[in-house]
Every structure is written in C-alpha cells, then in structure tokens.
Design a protein around this motif. Structure first.
Motif, mmCIF file in Angstrom:
data_model
loop_
_atom_site.group_PDB
_atom_site.id
_atom_site.type_symbol
_atom_site.label_atom_id
_atom_site.label_comp_id
_atom_site.label_asym_id
_atom_site.label_seq_id
_atom_site.Cartn_x
_atom_site.Cartn_y
_atom_site.Cartn_z
ATOM 1 N N LEU A 174 -18.856 -2.737 31.961
ATOM 2 C CA LEU A 174 -18.793 -1.671 30.960
ATOM 3 C C LEU A 174 -19.591 -0.455 31.421
ATOM 4 C CD1 LEU A 174 -19.108 -3.684 27.629
ATOM 5 C CD2 LEU A 174 -17.107 -2.444 28.441
ATOM 6 N N ALA A 175 -20.757 -0.689 31.989
ATOM 7 C CA ALA A 175 -21.588 0.412 32.485
ATOM 8 C C ALA A 175 -20.914 1.142 33.644
ATOM 9 C CB ALA A 175 -22.957 -0.116 32.903
ATOM 10 N N THR A 213 -17.736 1.249 34.340
ATOM 11 C CA THR A 213 -16.578 1.949 33.788
ATOM 12 C C THR A 213 -16.999 3.278 33.176
ATOM 13 O OG1 THR A 213 -15.493 -0.146 33.310
ATOM 14 C CG2 THR A 213 -14.695 1.766 32.121
ATOM 15 N N THR A 214 -18.057 3.253 32.405
ATOM 16 C CA THR A 214 -18.532 4.472 31.747
ATOM 17 C C THR A 214 -18.993 5.507 32.772
ATOM 18 O OG1 THR A 214 -19.201 3.114 29.867
ATOM 19 C CG2 THR A 214 -20.109 5.340 29.987
ATOM 20 N N ILE A 215 -19.690 5.077 33.806
ATOM 21 C CA ILE A 215 -20.162 5.992 34.846
ATOM 22 C C ILE A 215 -18.975 6.611 35.594
ATOM 23 C CG2 ILE A 215 -21.371 6.102 37.068
ATOM 24 C CD1 ILE A 215 -23.300 3.949 35.843
ATOM 25 N N ILE A 235 -15.917 7.025 34.485
ATOM 26 C CA ILE A 235 -15.187 7.919 33.579
ATOM 27 C C ILE A 235 -15.936 9.227 33.375
ATOM 28 C CG2 ILE A 235 -14.488 8.157 31.159
ATOM 29 C CD1 ILE A 235 -13.552 5.234 31.412
ATOM 30 N N ALA A 236 -17.256 9.197 33.481
ATOM 31 C CA ALA A 236 -18.036 10.423 33.334
ATOM 32 C C ALA A 236 -17.672 11.452 34.405
ATOM 33 C CB ALA A 236 -19.528 10.104 33.390
ATOM 34 N N TRP A 276 -12.326 11.897 28.528
ATOM 35 C CA TRP A 276 -13.314 10.836 28.333
ATOM 36 C C TRP A 276 -12.891 9.825 27.272
ATOM 37 C CZ3 TRP A 276 -19.034 12.885 28.574
ATOM 38 C CH2 TRP A 276 -19.285 13.356 29.879
ATOM 39 N N LEU A 289 -11.933 6.039 28.153
ATOM 40 C CA LEU A 289 -12.774 4.933 27.682
ATOM 41 C C LEU A 289 -11.952 3.921 26.902
ATOM 42 C CD1 LEU A 289 -16.059 6.754 26.644
ATOM 43 C CD2 LEU A 289 -15.782 5.079 28.467
ATOM 44 N N SER A 342 -9.854 2.060 29.467
ATOM 45 C CA SER A 342 -10.679 1.224 30.345
ATOM 46 C C SER A 342 -11.198 -0.017 29.631
ATOM 47 C CB SER A 342 -11.858 2.031 30.879
ATOM 48 O OG SER A 342 -11.397 3.139 31.610
ATOM 49 N N TRP A 343 -11.763 0.167 28.480
ATOM 50 C CA TRP A 343 -12.355 -0.979 27.779
ATOM 51 C C TRP A 343 -11.289 -1.938 27.268
ATOM 52 C CZ3 TRP A 343 -16.583 2.203 24.807
ATOM 53 C CH2 TRP A 343 -17.573 2.582 25.729
#
Length: 181
Positions: free
Chosen positions: A18-19, A21-23, A25-26, A33, A37, A40-41
């Motif tokens: 999850l982390a 993925t978030t990085i 996508i940033a 975004w 997200l 991705s999730w």
C-alpha cells in the motif's frame, strides 16, 4: 495450491505494498491521484483475494469496471475517450470469455474463471482496447514464470490450478502507470 508466503508474511507485505503504491502514484499528475489510488488499491485487493481463494469477486471487479468507464466519461483519463473505454471493456470480457468457453468445450472443465474476464474488462475500461494485448501478454508471462518457479521450488504440479488474477492485476497496473505516468 501450496501458498508461497505464510499469513504472517502476507500481513507484513500488505502495508508495504500500500505504501509503495501510494509513493508511485504520487509521481502521477495530481488529477490522476484519486482514480489511480482507487484502481491500485482495488487491484491489490483483487490480487490478494484471488491468490488466496481463486476468486475475483463481482463486488470488486464490477465497480472497478464502472469507475473506469465513469473516469473516461468525465475526462479523468487523458487521451482515453468513453468509446475507447467501452471497446476496451467489451473486448477484454469477450476475449477471456471466448477462451474460457473454448477450453470448456475441449476439456470439459473450467480453465479460466469469468472473474478474470470481468477483471480484464475493467482494465480495458481504464486503459482502452489498444493496451489489452500488452496486458494479456505481460500477465501471461508473469503467470508462466510464477508457475514455473512454484514447480521448481515447491514441486507445484503444472496441471494444478494457479490464479491468473494477480498477474492480470499487476500487468494492468503496470500498463496504466506506463500510459499515464
């Protein structure tokens, strides 16, 4: 199917994924975004469920399909028209449905679930018709490599069921990032 990772390892990997993925996508443009997200999730959840249960639930695949169609309609996915999203969804589902039915006619047993077809339809809605061959090719290569590794390391029989959804989810996510990143 013997699981490669224990439940404890899976519980540690999920927050890390999850982390990451978030990085990743940033790095996308700000307007992508939220859709990225959600995609991705949801793909991560689908991959985990299919890996553990050999199931891609409609309660995740169908909303993902509709979100892709909606995102293209309101212009959140640059360069993807609603028509391209609809064609991608229709072609994605139809391709794997035909493959599944053909296998059933030849072997009289299921070789590919329709959850995979619904997931490819959703990915087609998010990326368009032109990207579907790349998604299927990448997913096939990933699944083949994972199956071979499972056979090599754990003597997993090559004719035993093996989930296709995790590779399809990863391939779709990769192509999405390549397309919009």
């Amino acid at each position: 199917m013997r699981r490669i990772f224990s439940l404890q390892v899976n519980m540690l990997m999920l927050p890390a994924l999850l982390a990451v993925t978030t990085i990743v996508i940033a790095q996308l443009p700000l307007r992508l975004w939220l859709p990225a997200l959600l995609l991705s999730w949801t793909l991560l959840a689908l991959a985990v469920v299919d890996y553990r249960l050999f199931l891609l639930p409609d309660m995740l695949t169908l909303p993902l399909l509709w979100l892709g169609l909606l995102a293209s309609t309101i212009g959140l996915l640059p360069g993807l028209t609603p028509e391209q999203a609809v064609y991608g969804a229709a072609a994605g589902y139809s391709t794997l449905w035909l493959l599944s039915r053909g296998y059933w006619l030849l072997r009289k047993k299921e070789g590919l679930g329709l959850g995979d077809a619904k997931l490819l339809a959703a990915l087609g809605a998010w990326t368009g018709l032109e990207r579907l061959p790349w998604i299927v090719l990448l997913a096939t290569l990933i699944t083949s490599a994972a199956l071979f590794a499972a056979w090599l390391m754990f003597r997993h029989p090559l004719n035993a069921p093996f989930p296709f959804g995790p590779a399809l989810a990863f391939a779709g996510w990769t192509i999405f990032l390549w397309l919009y990143g």
